[in-house]
Design an enzyme around this catalytic site. Structure first.
Site, mmCIF file in Angstrom:
data_model
loop_
_atom_site.group_PDB
_atom_site.id
_atom_site.type_symbol
_atom_site.label_atom_id
_atom_site.label_comp_id
_atom_site.label_asym_id
_atom_site.label_seq_id
_atom_site.Cartn_x
_atom_site.Cartn_y
_atom_site.Cartn_z
ATOM 1 N N LYS A 43 27.258 43.020 -1.696
ATOM 2 C CA LYS A 43 28.098 42.300 -0.722
ATOM 3 C C LYS A 43 29.331 41.724 -1.411
ATOM 4 C CE LYS A 43 24.653 38.696 -1.274
ATOM 5 N NZ LYS A 43 25.108 37.360 -1.436
ATOM 6 N N TYR A 263 53.396 20.987 -14.648
ATOM 7 C CA TYR A 263 53.491 20.136 -13.449
ATOM 8 C C TYR A 263 52.814 18.781 -13.658
ATOM 9 C CZ TYR A 263 55.211 23.875 -10.431
ATOM 10 O OH TYR A 263 55.978 24.848 -9.851
HETATM 11 C C1 LIG Z 1 19.231 37.551 0.894
HETATM 12 C C2 LIG Z 1 19.839 37.801 -0.442
HETATM 13 N N1 LIG Z 1 19.290 38.720 -1.243
HETATM 14 C C3 LIG Z 1 19.799 38.982 -2.471
HETATM 15 C C4 LIG Z 1 20.906 38.301 -2.951
HETATM 16 C C5 LIG Z 1 21.395 38.560 -4.339
HETATM 17 O O1 LIG Z 1 21.240 37.390 -5.094
HETATM 18 P P1 LIG Z 1 21.618 37.292 -6.627
HETATM 19 O O2 LIG Z 1 23.079 37.558 -6.709
HETATM 20 O O3 LIG Z 1 21.269 35.908 -7.015
HETATM 21 O O4 LIG Z 1 20.845 38.329 -7.342
HETATM 22 C C6 LIG Z 1 21.494 37.322 -2.147
HETATM 23 C C7 LIG Z 1 22.664 36.568 -2.649
HETATM 24 O O5 LIG Z 1 23.084 35.571 -2.191
HETATM 25 C C8 LIG Z 1 20.959 37.074 -0.853
HETATM 26 O O6 LIG Z 1 21.493 36.140 -0.056
#
Ligand SMILES: Cc1ncc(COP(=O)(O)O)c(C=O)c1O
EC number: 5.1.1.1
Length: 376
Positions: A43, A263
């Site tokens: 994601k 700044y």
């Molecule tokens: C439902 C879920 N699964 C997996 C992950 C992956 O987590 P991580 O980056 O801590 O491995 C996330 C990240 O926020 C998540 O919300």
């Protein structure tokens, strides 16, 4: 000294090591053994590192289950990887979007009763059962059905139209192994699972994996660890670093004691000071919070941590290079802002944040180079 020709890049340069991402995937897969599948969270543009470059490399490394947050991310990912892989959309179907999931071969994670009903309505229309993941809330009070909601659903025809291909939940405190909520969430997850038809289970992301084998179930969902963020804070990072962020000198100057820099005149030289101005700033996603806190390293002198002085500007920042003792620094010389001697997690800590935020904030203005293992 790394003075590079300016035809390549100016300002900031983000080097992304796709080979290290693939190696991190393989390391977790080896740790899991044959009974637990290793998925990947990609994601937020693969945590800022580039979905279109990262996803195919993970696929090549053997990943067949991917997690994104949004439908649009799932649609983008589907065009990048083969149909033999599963894409779960963690936020589930927003109202009215269920048909788009089918059209793009995406699997929703159903988090609430309205989402369950949305998917069941589509199943009725299709006169079929439709695959989905069901998320249960085991104690984080974020996404997922409560234990009571699952009990209600599991009675009568509550699950009609659903083929549950994954039951999942998410840990709130996995990066704190001694936190009592970890075990409470695991117990709750076990209880809730038993009320549902048998299906593969997933509880852990990066840090949960390192709580031990009993946290891994059938599928893990790491993101951070794949991208080199330490899944075991406070202990040595078992993963490989995947990024290096560099910026070039635009100009150097010498200021006398009492002169200010930047700044707000926030820095006042306590003694004569050599300064290098680097062409990177908060407009690139480099945290302004690192003014007066961050450190920069000249790759040729990794033994010296050079402080960022004064406030960070939109396009530049100043570094106290007095400790380099007059080493001539021509415009174009490259410094590490994140690298082997000032790693991501340490830099994030200095900025009062976490590696996740630093990575996903990395701006689009950097010149980006992806080192791809498939291209040697
Ligand atoms: C439902 C879920 N699964 C997996 C992950 C992956 O987590 P991580 O980056 O801590 O491995 C996330 C990240 O926020 C998540 O919300």
């Amino acid at each position: 000294m790394s003075v590079l020709s300016h035809d390549g890049w100016e300002g900031g340069h983000l080097l992304i090591d796709l080979a290290a991402i693939a190696a991190n995937y393989t390391q977790l897969q080896t740790l899991m053994g044959p009974r637990t599948e290793t998925g990947a969270a990609v994601k937020a543009n693969a945590y800022g590192l580039g979905l279109s470059e990262v996803a195919p490399v993970l696929y090549e490394a053997g990943c067949r289950t991917f997690f994104v947050a949004h439908l649009a991310e799932g649609v983008a990912l589907r065009s990048l990887i083969s149909r033999d892989s599963r894409i779960f959309v963690l936020h589930g179907p927003p109202p009215g979007t269920a048909p788009a999931f089918l059209a793009h071969n995406l699997l929703p994670v159903l988090n609430s009763l309205p989402q369950v009903q949305e998917w069941q309505a589509l199943a009725r229309d299709q006169n079929n059962t439709l695959p989905a993941a069901l998320q249960v809330d085991s104690g984080m009070s974020r996404f997922g059905l409560s234990e009571d909601e699952v009990t209600g659903l599991s009675k009568g025809s509550g699950l009609e139209g659903l083929k549950i291909v994954l039951v999942m939940s998410h840990l709130a405190c996995a990066d704190t192994p001694e936190h009592p909520l970890n075990r409470q969430q695991r117990d709750s997850f076990e209880r809730t699972r038993k009320r549902l038809p048998a299906a593969p289970a997933s509880l852990s992301a990066s840090s949960g994996i390192f709580l031990g084998p009993e946290w891994r179930f059938d599928l893990i969902r790491p993101g951070a660890a794949l991208y080199g963020i330490n899944p075991t804070p406070g202990r040595p990072n078992p993963m490989q670093a995947t990024i290096r962020l560099q910026a070039r000198v635009i100009q150097t100057r010498h200021i006398p004691a009492g002169a200010c820099a930047g700044y707000g005149a926030a820095f006042v030289a306590p003694s004569p000071t050599d300064i290098a101005l680097l062409g990177i700033g908060y407009g690139d996603g480099f945290p302004r919070r690192l003014g007066e806190r961050g450190v920069v390293v000249l790759p040729e002198r990794p033994d010296i941590k050079l402080p960022i002085i004064g406030r960070i500007s939109m396009d530049s920042l100043a570094v106290d290079i007095t400790a380099l003792a007059g080493l001539p620094l021509a415009p174009g010389v490259a410094f590490d802002l994140i690298g082997p001697h000032n790693p991501l997690d340490e830099t994030a800590f200095l900025a009062d944040t976490i590696g996740y935020e630093l990575l996903t904030d990395l701006g689009s203005r950097y010149h980006r180079t992806h080192h791809d293992p498939r291209k040697g």
